[in-house]
Design an enzyme around this catalytic site. Structure first.
Site, PDB file in Angstrom:
ATOM      1  N   SER A 146      42.559  41.913  35.773  1.00  0.00           N
ATOM      2  CA  SER A 146      42.281  43.194  35.103  1.00  0.00           C
ATOM      3  C   SER A 146      43.415  44.135  35.465  1.00  0.00           C
ATOM      4  O   SER A 146      44.118  43.909  36.457  1.00  0.00           O
ATOM      5  CB  SER A 146      40.958  43.760  35.634  1.00  0.00           C
ATOM      6  OG  SER A 146      40.818  45.118  35.290  1.00  0.00           O
ATOM      7  N   TYR A 159      34.772  46.889  42.180  1.00  0.00           N
ATOM      8  CA  TYR A 159      35.346  46.075  41.095  1.00  0.00           C
ATOM      9  C   TYR A 159      36.855  45.933  41.304  1.00  0.00           C
ATOM     10  O   TYR A 159      37.422  44.833  41.181  1.00  0.00           O
ATOM     11  CB  TYR A 159      35.039  46.740  39.747  1.00  0.00           C
ATOM     12  CG  TYR A 159      35.569  45.990  38.529  1.00  0.00           C
ATOM     13  CD1 TYR A 159      34.846  44.946  37.960  1.00  0.00           C
ATOM     14  CD2 TYR A 159      36.793  46.327  37.941  1.00  0.00           C
ATOM     15  CE1 TYR A 159      35.320  44.263  36.846  1.00  0.00           C
ATOM     16  CE2 TYR A 159      37.279  45.654  36.832  1.00  0.00           C
ATOM     17  CZ  TYR A 159      36.530  44.618  36.280  1.00  0.00           C
ATOM     18  OH  TYR A 159      37.012  43.941  35.172  1.00  0.00           O
TER      19      TYR A 159
HETATM   20  P1  NAP Z   1      30.746  40.616  29.096  1.00  0.00           P
HETATM   21  O1  NAP Z   1      30.859  40.955  27.658  1.00  0.00           O
HETATM   22  O2  NAP Z   1      29.749  41.365  29.943  1.00  0.00           O
HETATM   23  O3  NAP Z   1      30.425  39.036  29.233  1.00  0.00           O
HETATM   24  C1  NAP Z   1      30.244  38.446  30.479  1.00  0.00           C
HETATM   25  C2  NAP Z   1      29.900  36.972  30.285  1.00  0.00           C
HETATM   26  O4  NAP Z   1      29.789  36.371  31.585  1.00  0.00           O
HETATM   27  C3  NAP Z   1      28.579  36.723  29.581  1.00  0.00           C
HETATM   28  O5  NAP Z   1      28.689  35.565  28.777  1.00  0.00           O
HETATM   29  C4  NAP Z   1      27.599  36.461  30.748  1.00  0.00           C
HETATM   30  O6  NAP Z   1      26.488  35.698  30.296  1.00  0.00           O
HETATM   31  C5  NAP Z   1      28.522  35.712  31.699  1.00  0.00           C
HETATM   32  N1  NAP Z   1      28.138  35.758  33.113  1.00  0.00           N
HETATM   33  C6  NAP Z   1      27.911  36.861  33.885  1.00  0.00           C
HETATM   34  N2  NAP Z   1      27.538  36.495  35.119  1.00  0.00           N
HETATM   35  C7  NAP Z   1      27.547  35.125  35.136  1.00  0.00           C
HETATM   36  C8  NAP Z   1      27.225  34.153  36.127  1.00  0.00           C
HETATM   37  N3  NAP Z   1      26.822  34.523  37.364  1.00  0.00           N
HETATM   38  N4  NAP Z   1      27.341  32.835  35.806  1.00  0.00           N
HETATM   39  C9  NAP Z   1      27.742  32.447  34.570  1.00  0.00           C
HETATM   40  N5  NAP Z   1      28.046  33.335  33.588  1.00  0.00           N
HETATM   41  C10 NAP Z   1      27.937  34.656  33.870  1.00  0.00           C
HETATM   42  O7  NAP Z   1      32.147  40.750  29.840  1.00  0.00           O
HETATM   43  P2  NAP Z   1      33.654  40.915  29.231  1.00  0.00           P
HETATM   44  O8  NAP Z   1      33.933  42.335  28.960  1.00  0.00           O
HETATM   45  O9  NAP Z   1      33.887  39.923  28.155  1.00  0.00           O
HETATM   46  O10 NAP Z   1      34.503  40.528  30.521  1.00  0.00           O
HETATM   47  C11 NAP Z   1      34.902  39.204  30.797  1.00  0.00           C
HETATM   48  C12 NAP Z   1      35.895  39.210  31.940  1.00  0.00           C
HETATM   49  O11 NAP Z   1      37.010  40.039  31.612  1.00  0.00           O
HETATM   50  C13 NAP Z   1      35.349  39.753  33.256  1.00  0.00           C
HETATM   51  O12 NAP Z   1      35.898  39.029  34.340  1.00  0.00           O
HETATM   52  C14 NAP Z   1      35.852  41.181  33.279  1.00  0.00           C
HETATM   53  O13 NAP Z   1      35.956  41.696  34.575  1.00  0.00           O
HETATM   54  C15 NAP Z   1      37.213  41.007  32.634  1.00  0.00           C
HETATM   55  N6  NAP Z   1      37.786  42.211  32.040  1.00  0.00           N
HETATM   56  C16 NAP Z   1      37.182  42.830  30.985  1.00  0.00           C
HETATM   57  C17 NAP Z   1      37.793  43.967  30.425  1.00  0.00           C
HETATM   58  C18 NAP Z   1      37.207  44.666  29.232  1.00  0.00           C
HETATM   59  O14 NAP Z   1      37.827  45.633  28.748  1.00  0.00           O
HETATM   60  N7  NAP Z   1      36.063  44.252  28.717  1.00  0.00           N
HETATM   61  C19 NAP Z   1      38.987  44.440  30.964  1.00  0.00           C
HETATM   62  C20 NAP Z   1      39.563  43.772  32.057  1.00  0.00           C
HETATM   63  C21 NAP Z   1      38.949  42.650  32.570  1.00  0.00           C
HETATM   64  P3  NAP Z   1      25.079  35.615  31.136  1.00  0.00           P
HETATM   65  O15 NAP Z   1      24.745  37.034  31.529  1.00  0.00           O
HETATM   66  O16 NAP Z   1      24.112  34.989  30.173  1.00  0.00           O
HETATM   67  O17 NAP Z   1      25.346  34.744  32.314  1.00  0.00           O
END
Ligand code: NAP
Length: 255
Positions: A146, A159
């Site tokens: 990130s 985080y």
């Molecule tokens: P999101 O929309 O909240 O999706 C998270 C996914 O992870 C869901 O499919 C969730 O499904 C799964 N998950 C959560 N806990 C889990 C566990 N213990 N075991 C297995 N699966 C799990 O998140 P996102 O925004 O796409 O982010 C994805 C990644 O990108 C993360 O690492 C985040 O820190 C990083 N990131 C995001 C952004 C952004 O702007 N969105 C920016 C920088 C970095 P379940 O709840 O059903 O398990």
């Protein structure tokens, strides 16, 4: 020749946390480059719905529901994938959560939950998959970092600590496993519109601040992460190891 560099035909890729958001988008992107993809998340219903959606676009999709914070579940999940789907070529450690709160009020249990999900999982899944890749002398691991691997913001200190640690774990993995022809790199998204950032997208003050703060002058579209993921998963990055590729519209380049 250039197409072959980015070709993922017949590669098998596991993307953790891929029932929605960035993980789902990366699975779609790797699949478009030819890979067979395995979606992972805890909620099975959402996972199956995501698989159906992706299959309707012509992708070859499998599902593996396990909790990435549970080391035993991870070990049996990886063993099951290797025996029923095939040898993993690509792992994307993407599952992650965000918890916003002033640090002085942050409960220890929430710290624990966040660290297990964002950091321990990268170790658990990375180690389980690398143990399969090492004897085969090939593999690609992409850890989702990130901009918070580099920069802080109010109310998200844990985080930031977790993502800084994922950056350094990426380097450690690259150092230990590079000799086995395994490339381990980080992909560092800036701010993208997903379920995780829904509250921020709706917050007009935050959006105005972010757009002003970002050299590209806008939120990112998740599809803009696909090219970097294909690069890091493909032969094109065969000598790129221990690097974090930020896809952030220039946020980490400026004060
Ligand atoms: P999101 O929309 O909240 O999706 C998270 C996914 O992870 C869901 O499919 C969730 O499904 C799964 N998950 C959560 N806990 C889990 C566990 N213990 N075991 C297995 N699966 C799990 O998140 P996102 O925004 O796409 O982010 C994805 C990644 O990108 C993360 O690492 C985040 O820190 C990083 N990131 C995001 C952004 C952004 O702007 N969105 C920016 C920088 C970095 P379940 O709840 O059903 O398990």
């Amino acid at each position: 020749m250039t197409a072959a560099l980015f070709d993922l035909s017949d590669r098998i890729a596991l993307i953790t946390g891929s029932s929605q958001g960035i993980g789902y988008t990366l699975a779609r992107g790797l699949s478009a480059a030819g890979a067979k993809v395995i979606l992972n998340a805890r909620n099975q219903e959402k996972l199956e719905a995501a698989a159906v959606r992706l299959r309707s676009e012509g992708a070859t999709v499998y599902t593996a529901s396990f909790d990435v914070t549970d080391q035993r579940a991870v070990a049996s999940g990886i063993a099951e994938i290797e025996s029923s789907v095939g040898e993993l070529d690509i792992l994307v450690n993407n599952a992650g959560i965000q918890r916003r709160m002033p640090l002085e009020d942050f409960p220890a249990e929430t710290w624990e939950e966040l660290m297990r999900t964002n950091l321990d999982s990268v170790f658990f899944v990375g180690q389980a998959v690398a143990r399969q890749m090492i004897p085969r002398k090939r593999g690609k691991i992409i850890n989702i970092c990130s901009v918070q691997s580099e920069l802080g913001r109010p109310s998200i200190a844990p985080y930031t600590a977790s993502k800084g640690a994922v950056k350094m774990l990426t380097k450690g993995m690259a150092i230990d496993w590079g000799k086995h022809n395994i490339q381990v790199n980080g992909l560092g998204p800036g701010y993208f519109k997903t379920e995780l950032t829904e509250a921020l997208v709706k917050d007009e003050d935050f959006t105005a601040w972010l757009v002003g703060r970002t050299p590209s002058g806008r939120w990112g579209d998740v599809d803009e992460l696909i090219g970097a993921a294909i690069f890091l998963a493909s032969p094109a990055s065969s000598f790129v190891n221990g690097h974090v590729l930020y896809v952030d519209g220039g946020v980490t380049a400026t004060l």
